[in-house]
Design a protein around this motif. Structure first.
Motif, PDB file in Angstrom:
ATOM      1  N   GLY A  48     -10.968   3.047  -1.077  1.00 59.37           N
ATOM      2  CA  GLY A  48      -9.804   3.378  -1.894  1.00 59.37           C
ATOM      3  C   GLY A  48     -10.030   3.357  -3.397  1.00 59.37           C
ATOM      4  O   GLY A  48      -9.118   3.667  -4.162  1.00 59.37           O
ATOM      5  N   CYS A 104     -11.552  -1.913  -8.322  1.00 59.82           N
ATOM      6  CA  CYS A 104     -10.586  -1.372  -7.359  1.00 59.82           C
ATOM      7  C   CYS A 104      -9.294  -0.962  -8.045  1.00 59.82           C
ATOM      8  O   CYS A 104      -8.437  -0.322  -7.441  1.00 59.82           O
ATOM      9  CB  CYS A 104     -10.257  -2.433  -6.304  1.00 59.82           C
ATOM     10  N   ASN A 134      -6.868   0.074   0.346  1.00 59.31           N
ATOM     11  CA  ASN A 134      -7.579  -0.162  -0.905  1.00 59.31           C
ATOM     12  C   ASN A 134      -8.202  -1.547  -0.864  1.00 59.31           C
ATOM     13  O   ASN A 134      -7.487  -2.555  -0.877  1.00 59.31           O
ATOM     14  CB  ASN A 134      -6.614  -0.068  -2.098  1.00 59.31           C
TER      15      ASN A 134
END
Ligand code: FES
Ligand code: FES
Lengths: 160, 797
Positions: A48, A104, A134
């Protein structure tokens, strides 16, 4: 290798570019257009980190070829803050320490921001489900959930 | 943590007072939130070419021939190299180990394989091309002929079975055979004890999986013969040194290593891997910048793994629950090559914590370090101490059952008491300070331990299985006192270095030799400097991660940045302050005893209007017009801080789980962490470190664990096969703390980067095993998947 002429509108700015058929959307964004905010963590749709918005939907940009996005409106993390002002969600991540290494984070912001557009008073479990695709190796997610929840409850307005 | 966080404010305080200890928001965040921060993969240089590395897909094979001609002929390919080309270039081509042990076998470790490949993923050839895609295309056109050899991936098998050696130098695959403690005393303790309980356990390999894959961009400049390398590094100075002395032979003063934004490390970005050396070597061959970026799959087979221990451990006890002795025998897999701390991690960093928080009069540990045909194993968050605390905590559980005591009470009975510090354990460490029972009580209170036990009883009657796992930990953090480390075999120093410099206009620059991968150093270091010098945060700049800007450093690992790096900053700042004081006394025409320093201002006691702010003094120091007789101008100090001991963070974590015996599913109901990392610089950041640490500990306990197949290749090689925990797999965490300052650290801090990972795995395993007590389960190996539980309950029969 066959090349294609495509148009991508990124954060409101229109770009025309030539890409190979196999060029991934994330590669086009990062390498051809210099939007390096979307990160590549796995290139197989599992982490993600590369999430952007394509015509309003959050999408892992390593799972699409650039040619498939021809003509699309794309939003990347670079487009979230205006004139140096963090968006409500970005500020909430900062306040709640919802990021550590930040790798991230761009993807997380796009996914969570898209979720918040329709979510009504989401529970923590719903927030966790929304960001399930994610991965974050640093935060253990707790503070990310806090950050998203706070925007949802404070009605943080336009989260993205 | 929550206590402290409530006490201190969040946000930027407007003056320096009270900055230390408050949850200041991070100055790192804005570039990361807006996508402006540059990670190594975002670095681009004019004329840059792209490197891809052809890797072995065999675990063990002789290289018969490599044909690169087809790849070389491809359009857009600049060059193709093999290991022989690197040898022919005459560079030193040797990745060294950083920790010697008695009798250690140190085989050659080249940056590209020449004779044999010894693990899947080992590099055999390199392609440099005009685009990353083109470089990858060309990899497939390299023809490598192998002669396959038998392979071995498990450490016990490697040394016990008749298998071909990974290295000819170690026929039996034994790299070292290490012992610590007093074997005789342990024999006696076990002979005299009322009970002996034991456990066989396996601590599986962990793939670190920092979200940012490793990467490097190297730029060799022919004109200056200078090499600049951007890379994903936790310790750029160490990389500079190893690139110079180990692999490339470029003089250290002509290498610049830059660690830009680094997307997590957890140990995996400490080491000198072949790849960044190959990147730099290619750049030197071609005289143009070269970029390499690992794919996630490459990361799985090349980033150093963690753990890989097989252990038999025993505990000797008296009827009343007094621990008499502990012994452990471990086979540790080192992988196919010795990575820098691959030897230190399963030896000194492991065996020395086997006393845990407890009085254990006699301890003995033997560790056989085995070469296997696997990715090298090195330090992963908690390194060695996580493995050791896991062993003692599993023993405390089986011990409690052996004497029929509640596991928490049994632990409490054996705790080292506050008045016993400094406490010299039977495993050769001197714990600096601790109040173990206080943290333990706090954790038990948070979960309502007594009530929980009652609830557990009630639920069992309904056929529901609640488990409560209590794990106490203490670890040796803050690597490390150089002298001690040197005595034990370290080939590197354990100090940290900092420069604290006032600029002539009064702003302050702090340079630190550590390197951040998400810990927020620039924020916490600014807080330290603000506290020491009374300067507003906004006037302080912190610089890290560039060897040309920061002269020396050791880096970030072993929970050392706040304690050792922060210690160096505090000490440098104090030296700056004392020079500033001399200038103040001179210019205020006052004697030392009459001048007080308060929140950045030197003033005369009782006459606050006769004062000079330290930032004004900075200006004076550079002006040099009116300094004390014989004083040199300028206001900056360099400090090399070499701690006298490790620091010893500790705490108690409690996991409450429910296990469904039908499905084998474990769900975490509650997770409480009480940590004591000494003084807290920034409670928000400390809490974040604890959260992330817990996640990795829970990951190890329930989800992760790498597995090799029968052919010696990794079975868990992708993110969907190896479960990095996602958001729905983790609970909310409840954190709290106690503060027991380290008596020898300049700031009283102990470090917190690894604590929670060390505590969480044993807490969760203990909880699952506790839940399954009615089924007579004494121990389950990690990862405890539903299948593990299902099998343990006889599901397979
Ligand atoms: S890089 Fe696209 S999902 Fe990981
Ligand atoms: S903040 Fe590092 S991966 Fe999420």
């Amino acid at each position: 290798m066959s090349e294609h002429e495509i148009t991508l509108t990124v954060n409101g700015e229109k770009h025309e570019l030539r890409v190979e058929a196999r060029t991934l959307l994330v590669e086009a964004l990062r390498e051809e257009l210099g939007y390096t905010g979307a990160n590549v963590g796995c290139e197989t749709g599992r982490c993600g980190a590369c999430t952007v918005r394509v015509d309003g939907d959050a999408l892992k940009s390593c799972t699409r070829f650039a040619v498939q996005a021809d003509g699309a409106e794309i939003e990347t993390v670079e487009g979230l803050s205006e004139e140096g002002e963090l968006s409500g969600l970005q500020a909430s991540f900062k306040r709640n320490h919802g990021l550590q290494c930040g790798f991230c984070t761009p993807g997380m912001l796009l996914t969570a921001g898209t979720f918040l557009e329709d979510a009504e008073d989401p529970s923590r479990a719903e927030i966790r489900e929304a960001i399930e695709g994610n991965l974050c190796r640093c935060t253990g997610y707790h503070n990310i959930v806090d950050a998203v929840e706070q925007v949802a409850t404070d009605g943080g307005g336009e989260s993205l | 943590m929550s206590d402290a966080a409530e006490g201190g404010g969040v946000g930027e305080p407007d003056d320096a007072e009270g900055v230390f200890g408050s949850g200041v928001e991070r100055r790192e965040d804005i570039p990361l939130l807006t996508g402006e921060g540059d990670y190594t993969a975002d670095v681009s240089r004019p004329g840059m070419a792209h490197l891809a590395i052809r890797r072995s897909d065999h675990a063990h094979a002789r290289i018969v021939d490599i044909d690169t001609s087809e790849a070389e002929a491809m359009e857009g390919v600049a060059a193709v190299y093999t290991g022989e080309d690197v040898v022919d270039s005459g560079v030193p081509n040797s990745i060294p180990t950083a920790w010697m042990l008695p009798g250690l076998v140190t085989p050659q470790y080249r940056i590209l394989a020449t004779d044999k490949v010894r693990h899947e993923g080992s590099g055999v050839a390199a392609v440099v091309a005009e685009s990353p895609q083109r470089a990858r295309d060309a990899l497939d056109r390299i023809d490598v002929e192998y002669e396959e050899l038998d392979q071995v991936t498990e450490p016990v098998e490697a040394v016990e079975k008749d298998v071909p050696p990974v290295h000819e130098e170690a026929e039996d695959n034994v790299a070292f055979d290490f012992e610590l403690g007093d074997e005789e005393a342990v024999e006696e303790a076990f002979a005299d004890a009322d009970h002996v309980a034991s456990v066989d356990l396996r601590q599986p390999r962990i793939v670190p999986n920092a979200m940012e894959p490793r990467a490097a961009v190297a730029e060799w400049e022919d004109r200056t013969e200078k090499l600049r390398v951007w890379m994903t590094s936790q310790n750029p100075h160490l990389h500079r040194m190893l690139l110079s002395a180990g692999t490339l032979g470029v003089p250290e003063n002509r290498i610049e290593v830059i660690a830009p934004e680094v997307g997590g490390g957890f140990g995996s970005k400490i080491y000198h891997y072949p790849d960044e050396a190959v990147t730099a070597w290619c750049s030197m061959q071609l005289g143009r910048p070269v970029k390499w970026r690992a794919s996630r799959q490459e990361g799985y087979v090349t980033d150093c793994h963690g753990r890989d221990h097989d252990t038999t451990a025993e505990i000797a006890l008296d009827d009343d629950g007094t621990v008499r002795g502990v012994r452990a025998e471990t086979h540790a897999g080192l992988g196919a090559q010795l990575s820098q701390f691959g030897t230190a991690t399963p030896s000194y960093l492991y065996a020395t914590v086997l006393s845990g928080q407890y009085t254990v009069p006699a301890i003995h540990c033997r560790v056989v370090g085995a070469f296997t045909n696997t990715t090298p194993v090195d330090a992963y968050r908690g390194a060695g101490r996580a493995e050791g605390i896991y062993v003692i905590e599993r023993l405390m559980d089986v011990g409690a059952r052996a004497v029929g005591m509640d596991p928490a009470e049994f632990r409490r009975k054996n705790l080292v008491q506050p008045e016993e510090f400094p406490y010299e354990s039977a495993a050769a460490l001197v714990y600096d300070s601790g109040e173990y029972e206080r943290a333990m009580d706090k954790a038990l209170e948070h979960v309502g331990y007594e009530d929980l036990r009652e609830r557990q009883e009630r639920l069992r009657e309904e056929g529901r299985y609640l488990g409560i796992g209590v794990a106490n930990f203490v670890e040796s953090a803050g690597l490390s006192p150089s002298g001690l480390a040197g005595d034990l075999g370290s080939q590197a120093g354990g100090w940290e270095s900092s420069i604290v410099r006032f600029d002539s206009t009064g702003t302050l620059t702090v340079m630190a030799g550590t390197a951040d991968q998400g810990q927020g150093h620039r924020t916490t270091y600014a807080q330290i400097a603000a506290e020491e010098l009374g300067v507003d945060l906004e006037d302080i700049e912190v610089i890290e991660g560039d060897t040309d800007r920061i002269p020396q450093g050791m880096g970030t690992y072993g929970s050392r940045s706040a304690s050792v790096g922060g210690g160096a900053i505090a000490r440098a700042a104090r030296e700056v302050r004392s020079k500033a004081r001399e200038i103040a006394e001179h210019q205020l025409e006052a004697s030392s005893e009459d001048v007080v320093f308060d929140d950045g201002t030197f003033h005369i006691e009782g006459a606050p209007d006769r004062s000079l702010h330290i930032q004004e003094i900075a200006h004076e120091a550079y002006l040099g017009h009116d300094l004390p007789e014989g004083m040199d101008p300028g206001l900056e100090e360099t400090n090399f801080y070499d701690p006298e001991n490790f620091t010893y963070p500790f705490g108690t974590h409690v996991a409450v789980v429910e296990v469904d015996p039908e499905t084998g599913e474990t769900s975490i109901e509650e997770y409480v962490a009480v940590d004591d990392c000494g003084e807290v610089i920034n409670p928000m950041i400390v809490e974040g470190q604890v959260h992330g640490g817990i996640a990795q500990g829970i990951g190890a306990a329930l989800y992760e664990g790498a597995a090799y197949g029968d052919d010696g290749t990794l079975e868990t090689r992708r993110m969907d096969e190896y479960a990095v925990p996602h958001a729905t797999q983790l609970p909310d965490f409840e954190t709290d703390n106690t503060v027991t300052p380290s008596p020898h650290n300049p700031l009283g801090v102990k470090g917190v980067g690894e604590s929670a990972t060390i505590a969480a795995a044993p807490a969760v395993v203990s909880a699952v095993v506790d839940a399954l007590e009615p089924f007579d389960i004494e121990h389950l190996d990690m990862p405890i998947t539903p299948e593990t539980v299902w099998r343990a309950l006889g599901g397979a029969e």
